[in-house]
Design a protein around this motif. Structure first.
Motif, PDB file in Angstrom:
ATOM      1  N   VAL A  17       0.854  -1.181   0.000  1.00 44.53           N
ATOM      2  CA  VAL A  17       0.000   0.000   0.000  1.00 44.53           C
ATOM      3  C   VAL A  17       0.890   1.231   0.000  1.00 44.53           C
ATOM      4  CG1 VAL A  17      -1.768   1.273   1.260  1.00 44.53           C
ATOM      5  CG2 VAL A  17      -1.837  -1.231   1.185  1.00 44.53           C
ATOM      6  N   MET A  18       0.633   2.141  -0.941  1.00 44.12           N
ATOM      7  CA  MET A  18       1.531   3.272  -1.145  1.00 44.12           C
ATOM      8  C   MET A  18       1.264   4.396  -0.144  1.00 44.12           C
ATOM      9  SD  MET A  18       3.331   1.950  -3.355  1.00 44.12           S
ATOM     10  CE  MET A  18       4.426   3.349  -3.545  1.00 44.12           C
ATOM     11  N   ASP A  19       2.239   5.303  -0.016  1.00 39.44           N
ATOM     12  CA  ASP A  19       2.170   6.416   0.927  1.00 39.44           C
ATOM     13  C   ASP A  19       1.090   7.412   0.515  1.00 39.44           C
ATOM     14  OD1 ASP A  19       5.758   6.447   1.284  1.00 39.44           O
ATOM     15  OD2 ASP A  19       4.245   5.344   2.409  1.00 39.44           O
ATOM     16  N   ARG A  35      -3.115  -9.286  -0.495  1.00 43.91           N
ATOM     17  CA  ARG A  35      -2.766  -9.374   0.927  1.00 43.91           C
ATOM     18  C   ARG A  35      -2.653  -7.978   1.549  1.00 43.91           C
ATOM     19  NH1 ARG A  35       0.087 -13.176  -1.715  1.00 43.91           N
ATOM     20  NH2 ARG A  35       1.817 -11.738  -2.053  1.00 43.91           N
ATOM     21  N   PHE A  36      -3.510  -7.735   2.539  1.00 40.73           N
ATOM     22  CA  PHE A  36      -3.480  -6.487   3.302  1.00 40.73           C
ATOM     23  C   PHE A  36      -2.880  -6.762   4.676  1.00 40.73           C
ATOM     24  CE2 PHE A  36      -6.971  -4.930   0.493  1.00 40.73           C
ATOM     25  CZ  PHE A  36      -6.455  -3.677   0.197  1.00 40.73           C
ATOM     26  N   GLY A  73      -3.592   5.651   9.663  1.00 36.38           N
ATOM     27  CA  GLY A  73      -2.753   5.883  10.821  1.00 36.38           C
ATOM     28  C   GLY A  73      -1.927   4.661  11.190  1.00 36.38           C
ATOM     29  N   LYS A  74      -2.589   3.500  11.265  1.00 39.24           N
ATOM     30  CA  LYS A  74      -1.898   2.263  11.638  1.00 39.24           C
ATOM     31  C   LYS A  74      -1.332   1.526  10.432  1.00 39.24           C
ATOM     32  CE  LYS A  74      -4.711   1.347  15.763  1.00 39.24           C
ATOM     33  NZ  LYS A  74      -5.607   0.360  16.430  1.00 39.24           N
ATOM     34  N   ARG A  75      -1.765   1.904   9.235  1.00 46.71           N
ATOM     35  CA  ARG A  75      -1.345   1.267   7.986  1.00 46.71           C
ATOM     36  C   ARG A  75      -1.684  -0.226   7.987  1.00 46.71           C
ATOM     37  NH1 ARG A  75       1.160   4.021   4.526  1.00 46.71           N
ATOM     38  NH2 ARG A  75       2.123   2.192   3.549  1.00 46.71           N
ATOM     39  N   HIS A 130       0.675 -12.143   9.240  1.00 46.89           N
ATOM     40  CA  HIS A 130      -0.068 -10.965   9.688  1.00 46.89           C
ATOM     41  C   HIS A 130      -0.707 -10.231   8.515  1.00 46.89           C
ATOM     42  CE1 HIS A 130       1.820 -11.672  13.547  1.00 46.89           C
ATOM     43  NE2 HIS A 130       3.011 -11.598  12.989  1.00 46.89           N
ATOM     44  N   CYS A 131      -1.244 -11.004   7.585  1.00 47.94           N
ATOM     45  CA  CYS A 131      -1.913 -10.439   6.418  1.00 47.94           C
ATOM     46  C   CYS A 131      -3.270 -11.103   6.222  1.00 47.94           C
ATOM     47  CB  CYS A 131      -1.074 -10.633   5.149  1.00 47.94           C
ATOM     48  SG  CYS A 131       0.421  -9.640   5.089  1.00 47.94           S
ATOM     49  N   TYR A 132      -4.176 -10.361   5.616  1.00 48.71           N
ATOM     50  CA  TYR A 132      -5.456 -10.927   5.217  1.00 48.71           C
ATOM     51  C   TYR A 132      -5.489 -11.033   3.700  1.00 48.71           C
ATOM     52  CZ  TYR A 132     -10.398 -11.179   3.963  1.00 48.71           C
ATOM     53  OH  TYR A 132     -11.596 -11.543   3.405  1.00 48.71           O
ATOM     54  N   PRO A 133      -5.597 -12.251   3.160  1.00 48.89           N
ATOM     55  CA  PRO A 133      -5.690 -12.409   1.709  1.00 48.89           C
ATOM     56  C   PRO A 133      -7.077 -11.998   1.230  1.00 48.89           C
ATOM     57  CG  PRO A 133      -5.855 -14.556   2.760  1.00 48.89           C
ATOM     58  CD  PRO A 133      -5.612 -13.555   3.863  1.00 48.89           C
ATOM     59  N   CYS A 134      -7.220 -10.747   0.863  1.00 45.17           N
ATOM     60  CA  CYS A 134      -8.521 -10.174   0.531  1.00 45.17           C
ATOM     61  C   CYS A 134      -8.908 -10.535  -0.907  1.00 45.17           C
ATOM     62  CB  CYS A 134      -8.464  -8.657   0.695  1.00 45.17           C
ATOM     63  SG  CYS A 134     -10.046  -7.830   0.466  1.00 45.17           S
TER      64      CYS A 134
END
Length: 204
Positions: A71-73, A182-183, A119-121, A152-156
């Motif tokens: 996920v980009m800035d 993956r998020f 905030g938490k990314r 620690h990812c969710y395969p969305c």
């Protein structure tokens, strides 16, 4: 004959015009910095092409590579905001942001049942009475499968429409499901599955 869509006729025509505009601007201005993945008729071909380019460049068998998702800035978040104000079409005309050296920046997706916590990314809970939120820009970054950390990812799951169902086409791909993205997440996979969290390429 047509790409999958649950939109009413008016929305479908507007979406079709946006797709044609994207391709026209691509032909006129060159490849975009942000790829509107939803605008492609055969989405899987675009993603496979990204993997093939990486495999040929680095001379790696394509079955040994996959996408990592970053996920980009908020710099690109600002660029996205400029893009979506142009008749709803996520395409940047002033390409101030450099494209990635590998892979592609993907935009125009929607998160159902959750939101991105800037905030938490990490993937966060939806706000009250908000079913859909716009996904941040995601870097689809090709790399070796062995280098991908899916802890620690969710395969969305990503779907073309909110129907979330399709059939297996002659190409071997689903007519609706596209890919698992993956998020980063502070919660377990079951936590988000119970909420029905997914990515949608278009809203109804």
């Amino acid at each position: 004959i047509s790409y999958p869509s649950n939109k009413p006729l008016g929305g479908y025509v507007s979406d079709l015009v946006d797709r044609c505009t994207m391709l026209s601007m691509w032909e006129k201005n060159g490849p975009p910095v942000l790829f509107w993945l939803s605008g492609f008729f055969f989405t899987q071909a675009c993603l496979t092409g990204g993997l093939q380019n990486y495999a040929r460049k680095h001379r790696i068998p394509i079955d040994e590579i996959d996408f990592d998702f970053i996920v980009m800035d908020e710099i690109l978040r600002d660029e996205l905001q400029k893009a979506v104000t142009m008749q709803g079409l996520p395409y940047i005309t002033n390409q101030d942001t450099d494209p990635p050296l590998e892979g592609m920046y993907i935009t125009g997706l929607f998160i159902e049942g959750a939101r991105w916590d800037w905030g938490k990314r990490v993937l966060g809970e939806s706000k009250v009475k908000v079913l859909y939120t716009m996904s941040p820009v995601i870097w689809f970054k090709p790399c070796k499968k062995a280098a991908i950390d899916d802890n620690h990812c969710y395969p969305c799951p990503m779907y073309k429409t909110s129907a979330r169902r399709g059939i297996l086409s002659t190409t071997g791909h689903s007519t609706n499901f596209v890919i698992d993205v993956r998020f980063p997440s502070e919660h377990s996979r079951d936590h988000w599955v119970s909420r029905g969290v997914c990515l949608l390429m278009q809203l109804d």
